[in-house]
Design an enzyme around this catalytic site. Structure first.
Site, PDB file in Angstrom:
ATOM      1  N   ARG A   1       6.910  -4.118  -2.627  1.00  0.00           N
ATOM      2  CA  ARG A   1       5.945  -3.094  -3.008  1.00  0.00           C
ATOM      3  C   ARG A   1       6.181  -2.552  -4.422  1.00  0.00           C
ATOM      4  O   ARG A   1       5.905  -1.385  -4.703  1.00  0.00           O
ATOM      5  CB  ARG A   1       5.966  -1.905  -2.031  1.00  0.00           C
TER       6      ARG A   1
ATOM      7  N   ARG B   1       2.009   3.040  -5.626  1.00  0.00           N
ATOM      8  CA  ARG B   1       1.676   4.423  -5.977  1.00  0.00           C
ATOM      9  C   ARG B   1       2.743   5.192  -6.738  1.00  0.00           C
ATOM     10  O   ARG B   1       2.460   6.232  -7.317  1.00  0.00           O
ATOM     11  CB  ARG B   1       1.309   5.197  -4.707  1.00  0.00           C
TER      12      ARG B   1
ATOM     13  N   ARG C   1      -5.923   1.841  -9.707  1.00  0.00           N
ATOM     14  CA  ARG C   1      -6.499   1.966  -8.371  1.00  0.00           C
ATOM     15  C   ARG C   1      -7.693   2.922  -8.392  1.00  0.00           C
ATOM     16  O   ARG C   1      -8.712   2.655  -7.744  1.00  0.00           O
ATOM     17  CB  ARG C   1      -5.439   2.467  -7.404  1.00  0.00           C
TER      18      ARG C   1
ATOM     19  N   ASP D   1      -2.608  -7.872   0.284  1.00  0.00           N
ATOM     20  CA  ASP D   1      -2.091  -7.254   1.499  1.00  0.00           C
ATOM     21  C   ASP D   1      -2.012  -8.294   2.606  1.00  0.00           C
ATOM     22  O   ASP D   1      -2.758  -9.286   2.578  1.00  0.00           O
ATOM     23  CB  ASP D   1      -2.990  -6.088   1.945  1.00  0.00           C
TER      24      ASP D   1
ATOM     25  N   TYR E   1      -1.257  -5.546  14.381  1.00  0.00           N
ATOM     26  CA  TYR E   1      -2.339  -4.762  13.765  1.00  0.00           C
ATOM     27  C   TYR E   1      -3.695  -5.125  14.376  1.00  0.00           C
ATOM     28  O   TYR E   1      -4.554  -4.274  14.557  1.00  0.00           O
ATOM     29  CB  TYR E   1      -2.365  -4.984  12.255  1.00  0.00           C
TER      30      TYR E   1
HETATM   31  O1  CP3 Z   1       4.041  -5.063  -4.578  1.00  0.00           O
HETATM   32  C1  CP3 Z   1       3.991  -5.731  -3.509  1.00  0.00           C
HETATM   33  O2  CP3 Z   1       4.918  -5.770  -2.676  1.00  0.00           O
HETATM   34  C2  CP3 Z   1       2.760  -6.596  -3.279  1.00  0.00           C
HETATM   35  C3  CP3 Z   1       1.717  -6.028  -2.555  1.00  0.00           C
HETATM   36  C4  CP3 Z   1       1.851  -5.711  -1.060  1.00  0.00           C
HETATM   37  C5  CP3 Z   1       1.131  -4.628  -0.484  1.00  0.00           C
HETATM   38  N1  CP3 Z   1       1.278  -4.700   0.873  1.00  0.00           N
HETATM   39  C6  CP3 Z   1       0.347  -3.653  -1.233  1.00  0.00           C
HETATM   40  C7  CP3 Z   1      -0.038  -2.383  -0.588  1.00  0.00           C
HETATM   41  C8  CP3 Z   1       2.507  -6.376  -0.018  1.00  0.00           C
HETATM   42  C9  CP3 Z   1       3.485  -7.543  -0.091  1.00  0.00           C
HETATM   43  C10 CP3 Z   1       2.127  -5.727   1.191  1.00  0.00           C
HETATM   44  C11 CP3 Z   1       2.575  -6.189   2.520  1.00  0.00           C
HETATM   45  C12 CP3 Z   1       2.221  -5.398   3.707  1.00  0.00           C
HETATM   46  N2  CP3 Z   1       1.054  -4.720   3.960  1.00  0.00           N
HETATM   47  C13 CP3 Z   1       3.044  -5.289   4.838  1.00  0.00           C
HETATM   48  C14 CP3 Z   1       4.369  -5.977   5.025  1.00  0.00           C
HETATM   49  C15 CP3 Z   1       5.482  -5.226   4.387  1.00  0.00           C
HETATM   50  C16 CP3 Z   1       5.832  -3.938   5.084  1.00  0.00           C
HETATM   51  O3  CP3 Z   1       5.595  -2.893   4.464  1.00  0.00           O
HETATM   52  O4  CP3 Z   1       6.363  -4.001   6.193  1.00  0.00           O
HETATM   53  C17 CP3 Z   1       2.369  -4.486   5.771  1.00  0.00           C
HETATM   54  C18 CP3 Z   1       2.877  -4.079   7.143  1.00  0.00           C
HETATM   55  C19 CP3 Z   1       1.104  -4.152   5.206  1.00  0.00           C
HETATM   56  C20 CP3 Z   1       0.003  -3.367   5.827  1.00  0.00           C
HETATM   57  C21 CP3 Z   1      -0.251  -2.130   5.056  1.00  0.00           C
HETATM   58  N3  CP3 Z   1      -0.915  -2.094   3.848  1.00  0.00           N
HETATM   59  C22 CP3 Z   1       0.120  -0.810   5.394  1.00  0.00           C
HETATM   60  C23 CP3 Z   1       0.883  -0.418   6.637  1.00  0.00           C
HETATM   61  C24 CP3 Z   1      -0.331   0.013   4.367  1.00  0.00           C
HETATM   62  C25 CP3 Z   1      -0.295   1.524   4.303  1.00  0.00           C
HETATM   63  C26 CP3 Z   1       1.057   1.987   3.876  1.00  0.00           C
HETATM   64  C27 CP3 Z   1       0.953   2.883   2.674  1.00  0.00           C
HETATM   65  O5  CP3 Z   1       1.923   2.889   1.902  1.00  0.00           O
HETATM   66  O6  CP3 Z   1      -0.046   3.588   2.547  1.00  0.00           O
HETATM   67  C28 CP3 Z   1      -0.940  -0.798   3.375  1.00  0.00           C
HETATM   68  C29 CP3 Z   1      -1.509  -0.366   2.101  1.00  0.00           C
HETATM   69  C30 CP3 Z   1      -0.870  -0.899   0.864  1.00  0.00           C
HETATM   70  N4  CP3 Z   1      -0.548  -2.216   0.675  1.00  0.00           N
HETATM   71  C31 CP3 Z   1      -0.567  -0.181  -0.317  1.00  0.00           C
HETATM   72  C32 CP3 Z   1      -0.058  -1.102  -1.238  1.00  0.00           C
HETATM   73  C33 CP3 Z   1       0.346  -0.850  -2.667  1.00  0.00           C
HETATM   74  C34 CP3 Z   1      -0.841   1.310  -0.555  1.00  0.00           C
HETATM   75  C35 CP3 Z   1      -2.303   1.392  -0.846  1.00  0.00           C
HETATM   76  C36 CP3 Z   1      -2.683   2.492  -1.778  1.00  0.00           C
HETATM   77  O7  CP3 Z   1      -2.958   3.590  -1.262  1.00  0.00           O
HETATM   78  O8  CP3 Z   1      -2.791   2.250  -3.006  1.00  0.00           O
END
Ligand code: CP3
Length: 347
Positions: free
Chosen positions: A26, A30, A39, A76, A152
């Site tokens: 990640r 943010r 974003r 994602d 999910y």
């Molecule tokens: O920088 C990176 O790692 C690449 C991008 C990436 C994202 N999600 C961006 C993201 C990767 C590799 C993921 C994987 C992902 N997504 C996982 C596996 C890793 C883990 O965390 O266990 C999972 C379970 C998801 C599903 C997901 N997407 C969730 C649960 C959430 C909400 C969590 C949060 O922080 O709000 C997301 C949203 C998400 N994916 C964000 C980002 C940068 C936040 C979105 C935002 O508000 O900008």
């Protein structure tokens, strides 16, 4: 060959290096003001994922700022269920929501055309990112593991107890197997297309593997991840695969000797000392600083980073967090972390 001089690729292919390569799960997100700006311009998180120019930009932001050894393409794991026809949306502050699968008919109806048509913008972003990255920086592609995607898809989002997915897996294993198999195929295709577009390595995120009892872990986490890696390697023999079975504790032993995995990414439930003894002789280890340490910063963080390096950096090690970086993280602490890892030299 592409990737020859990328330190992380050398480690994933079996070499030991003096100071370990570093990237953070990640790392685009943010906690970076430039991410928040892009974003906001995109409108929403999903709009950002599907806009190749903007997804390229946010993938590059942490590389420009910190010079990590790898970029991970901004996307994602839930784009696969979406590409298979399930509705996906993000509620502000609440995380992902999906229209829940309700029975075998929903599984049978998952898009027969596969992921390729819908996920073109992801592959476009990969081509652009690879062209813009320095040659020595690796580009990592990824997918969610079938079990985590199924969590999910069945729960319709995150869950406290994952009772629906467990009831489906335990009570109707044949039907659950059909869902897992469909996801294995979609993951192989998605990773294949990411590698064709320019990714140098891939990671499979099994974020919820840890909710399964050890008895169930083999069929629903180890085997599907292994099947994906095998399928990918049938098309790209040399591409390294990193497996991240989060929360499995000592059951990580089940993943250590599988030739399909170049590295195991470990979370903070696994001790660095144990990982060095039990995992590292068989497979490269990626991890495992607590993301909260990166918020705390200061001497506590420095001490903990050096403790992990002391245990793991003498073997095949990719420095990373135990889970994704948190939005509250001060970017200065990330810069400090990179400095400490770069200064480290193992004898
Ligand atoms: O920088 C990176 O790692 C690449 C991008 C990436 C994202 N999600 C961006 C993201 C990767 C590799 C993921 C994987 C992902 N997504 C996982 C596996 C890793 C883990 O965390 O266990 C999972 C379970 C998801 C599903 C997901 N997407 C969730 C649960 C959430 C909400 C969590 C949060 O922080 O709000 C997301 C949203 C998400 N994916 C964000 C980002 C940068 C936040 C979105 C935002 O508000 O900008």
């Amino acid at each position: 060959m592409q990737g020859q001089n990328q330190v992380i690729l050398r480690v994933l292919r079996g070499e030991r290096v003096a100071s370990p390569p570093i990237w953070l799960m990640r790392q685009a997100g943010r906690y970076l003001p430039e991410y928040r700006a892009t974003r906001a311009a995109a409108g929403s998180f999903l709009d950002l994922c599907y806009a190749p120019d903007l997804a390229t930009e946010v993938t590059l932001q942490p590389i420009r700022r910190f010079g990590f050894d790898a970029a991970i393409i901004f996307s994602d794991i839930l784009v696969i269920p979406q590409a298979l026809g399930r509705k996906l949306w993000f509620e502000e502050g609440e995380g992902p929501r999906l229209e829940p699968l309700t029975g075998p008919a929903d599984i049978a109806a998952l898009a027969p055309a596969g992921v390729e048509p819908t996920l073109q913008p992801v592959y476009q972003a990969i081509r652009q990112t690879r062209a813009a990255l320095p040659a020595e920086t690796a580009l990592i592609g990824f997918c969610g593991a079938p079990f985590t995607l199924a969590c999910y898809m069945i729960e319709g989002g995150g869950s406290r107890d994952f009772l629906k997915v467990k009831q489906w897996a335990y009570g109707h294993p044949d039907s659950f197997r059909r869902l897992i198999d469909t996801l294995v195929q979609a993951c192989i295709d998605h990773l294949d297309l990411q590698v064709q577009a320019g990714c140098d390595a891939v990671q499979i995120f099994d974020s919820w593997a840890g909710i399964l009892p050890e008895e169930q872990l083999f069929r629903w986490s180890v085997q599907p991840m292994q099947a994906i890696a095998r399928g990918l390697k049938a098309r790209h023999a040399d591409v390294p695969v990193i497996a991240f079975p989060r929360g499995v504790g000592p059951a990580a032993l089940m993943y250590r000797r599988l030739p399909e995995f170049a590295a195991l990414s470990i979370d903070t439930t696994i001790g660095a000392h144990w990982a060095a003894q039990e995992l590292q002789p068989h497979v490269a280890v990626q991890g495992n600083l607590d993301p909260a340490m990166l918020i705390a910063g200061g001497e506590t963080m420095v001490h903990e980073v050096k403790r992990i390096l002391g245990k793991l950096a003498g073997g095949r090690h990719v420095f990373n967090l135990g889970h994704g970086i948190l939005p509250q993280t001060p970017p200065d602490n990330v810069a400090r972390l990179v400095e400490i890892v770069r200064d480290w030299t193992s004898r």
